[in-house]
Design an enzyme around this catalytic site. Sequence first.
Site, PDB file in Angstrom:
ATOM      1  N   HIS A  89     -25.752  14.578 -23.807  1.00 50.97           N
ATOM      2  CA  HIS A  89     -25.408  14.208 -23.384  1.00 50.97           C
ATOM      3  C   HIS A  89     -24.251  15.018 -22.005  1.00 50.97           C
ATOM      4  O   HIS A  89     -23.461  14.886 -21.897  1.00 50.97           O
ATOM      5  CB  HIS A  89     -23.880  13.706 -24.031  1.00 50.97           C
ATOM      6  CG  HIS A  89     -24.404  12.830 -25.170  1.00 50.97           C
ATOM      7  ND1 HIS A  89     -24.561  13.493 -26.869  1.00 50.97           N
ATOM      8  CD2 HIS A  89     -24.069  11.748 -25.341  1.00 50.97           C
ATOM      9  CE1 HIS A  89     -24.948  12.443 -27.224  1.00 50.97           C
ATOM     10  NE2 HIS A  89     -24.476  11.065 -26.491  1.00 50.97           N
TER      11      HIS A  89
ATOM     12  N   GLY B 225     -18.447  15.686 -20.226  1.00 48.52           N
ATOM     13  CA  GLY B 225     -17.424  15.538 -18.934  1.00 48.52           C
ATOM     14  C   GLY B 225     -17.038  13.580 -19.179  1.00 48.52           C
ATOM     15  O   GLY B 225     -16.811  13.438 -18.047  1.00 48.52           O
TER      16      GLY B 225
ATOM     17  N   GLY C 223     -13.222   7.609 -20.217  1.00 50.12           N
ATOM     18  CA  GLY C 223     -13.060   7.012 -21.384  1.00 50.12           C
ATOM     19  C   GLY C 223     -11.462   6.340 -21.095  1.00 50.12           C
ATOM     20  O   GLY C 223     -10.831   5.037 -21.833  1.00 50.12           O
TER      21      GLY C 223
ATOM     22  N   THR D 201     -15.189   9.476 -29.064  1.00 51.75           N
ATOM     23  CA  THR D 201     -14.187   9.131 -30.074  1.00 51.75           C
ATOM     24  C   THR D 201     -12.601   9.471 -29.790  1.00 51.75           C
ATOM     25  O   THR D 201     -11.674   8.659 -30.828  1.00 51.75           O
ATOM     26  CB  THR D 201     -14.542  11.093 -30.325  1.00 51.75           C
ATOM     27  OG1 THR D 201     -16.644  10.980 -30.584  1.00 51.75           O
ATOM     28  CG2 THR D 201     -13.592  11.495 -31.227  1.00 51.75           C
TER      29      THR D 201
END
Length: 572
Positions: free
Chosen positions: A217, A396, A401, A441
Site C-alpha cells: 500500500h 497516505g 478517505g 479503517t
Amino acid sequence: MTRLYNDPASFTDDMLAGFLDANAGYVAGVPGGVVRATAPPPGKVAVIVGGGTGHYPAFCGLVGRGFADGAVVGNIFTSPSAAAAASVARAADGGAGVLLTTGNYAGDVMNFGLAVEQLTAEGIPARYVAVTDDIASGSADDIAARRGIAGDFTVFKCACAAAEAGYDLDGVFRVATLANDNTRTLGVAFDGCTLPGASTPLFTIEGGKMGLGLGIHGEPGVATHEMPSAGELAELLVTGVLKEKPAGAGTRIAVILNGLGRTKYEELFVVWATAAELLRTAGYAVVQPEVGELVTSLDMAGCSLTVMWLDEELERFWTAPADTPAYRRGSIAEAPPAARRNAVTHTHHHADTAAPADDAARQGGVAVAGALPAVASAMVEAEAELGRIDAIAGDGDHGRGMVRGTAAAGAAADAAVARGAGQGGVLRAAGEAWAAQAGGTSGVLWGAALTALGDRLGDAGRPTDADIVAGLRVAYDSLTRLGKARPGDKTMLDALLPLIEVAESGAPWHSAAAAAESAARATAELRPKVGRARPLAERSIGSPDAGAISLAICARVVADFFEPILTEGAHR
C-alpha cells in the site's frame, strides 16, 4: 508517477468502468465491485477476494472460472466497506455459502468481518481468512500480526480451486487456511509509488539503496540496504524466505517472483535465473513458478519472492486451470451455457426504521446536518497534510478517505433530514454513508462511532449536554470493541478519550476540543501498536497519528458550530 487520470477522487470509479467494459465477457459490475459475468452455479461455494485499488491484477482481474467468484473493490489502497463486501458476496452466492479473503490489514479485517456477520444474520453461511505471508512485518512468534502481500495470490488461487472442485464451505476455509500457513513472502522496494493527483511519491529511497520489507500500500521498507546486483538480490530473497520454512513442510514449492508495478519483466527474469538455481540447489522442486506482476502497488519499483510449501492437495489446487481477465493457466473444459448477468447499478439507500422523530428531535437532526458541511470543508483543507502524515508510516490515504467520508456523511444527513429524521436517525444515516464511501479503517470506525452516538441520542426530544457526553462514551466503547485498540496505541482513541474526559468534567466544549488537539499532537511520541503503521513503528516516532489529528480537527469544528447554540440554551 501515476499520470493518467481525470479527477483523482473518481480514479477508482473511472478505472472500474473501463475494466468492466474491456472484460464484459468475464465480469459484471455489482454495487461494491465485480462478479463473474455468468450466474453462480447452484451449490458452489463462492470465493470473494478484495481490497483497495492499486494492486491490479489483484483483485478484480482475478475473477473468472477457476479463480474468484467476485472481487470487492475499494478506493486506492483503502479497504472496501462492509456494505460493499456484503453486496458482492450476496451477488456471487450460489446457495452453498461464501468465503471472503483479503490481506491482513486492520480495515480489511474489520470491514470483511462485519460483512461476515451481516451475511450470517441473513442466512448466508460465510467465513473469512486474512492472509499473513509478509515475514518482514512481524516475528515468527506472531505470524497472525503479519501483513498479506503477494502471498495473497497463492492463498486465493488454492481456495478458489478448492471451491471449483466442489469442496463445501468448511473445506474451502480449511484449504485457504492451509495455504496461508504454508506461504511466506519477502519483498524489496527501489522507489515509492505516486497516488493519482499527487506530485511526489509516498516515499523515496536514497540513491544506491533499497528498502527491505515493503508493503503493497505504498509503505516503505522496514530497513535500508545497499542496492545489490540481481544475483545478490535473489540470494537475499531466497535465503530470507527459506529461513521461514514451516515445520513439517516438504520439498515441493510454488514460487512467485512478483513485480510491484514499475520493475520490468526482463529485470525479473534476470533475478529469477539466480533464484531458481538457488532454490533447486537447496533441494526444492519448483512447481509451475510465476514471474511477473500479480499483486502490484500502482507504480512502485520493487519486487518480492513468495514461496508456498506444497502437499499433494495444495499442489493440485496450485496447478489447477483458471481463466480470468488477467490470469490464465491450463485449459478449462467447456461448461454448459450459463445465464448471463446484467450489470447491477442500483445502490443501497439508508432506510431509518426507528419510530418517527418528534419536533424537538427533528430540530436536533437539522442541527447535526448543519454541522457536517463545516467538517467536510475542514477535511478538504487538511487533506494534503493528513496524507503527508499518514504516508510516513502508512499508505497516505487518510486525508482522501476523510474527505470522501465527510462528504458522504453530509449528503446522507441532508437526505435524512428531508425524511424527517431526528438527531439519532441523522447520525445513523451519516455513519452508514461515511463507512460505505470512505472504506478503510477510519471509515468503519467513524461509521461505528456515529451509529453508536445516534443510537444513544435517539429520536425523542432534544439531547442535553449530559446526553451527548454519555453518547460519546458509548461511541468510544464501540470503537474499542471493534478496533481492539487502546489508549497509547497511537490511534484516534488517543484524541477521543481526553475529549470525553474533559467534557465529562463539565468543562465547555471548546476546552474538550482543545484537549483533543493537545492529545493528538502528543501522539508524535508514541509507537503504533496496531494498524498499517505498526511494522514501521520507529519511523512514525516524531510524527503524530493522522487519525488522531483528523478527529481533533473535527472536534474543534463541531465545537465552533455548536457552542453558541448550547450557550443560548438550545439544549434543554
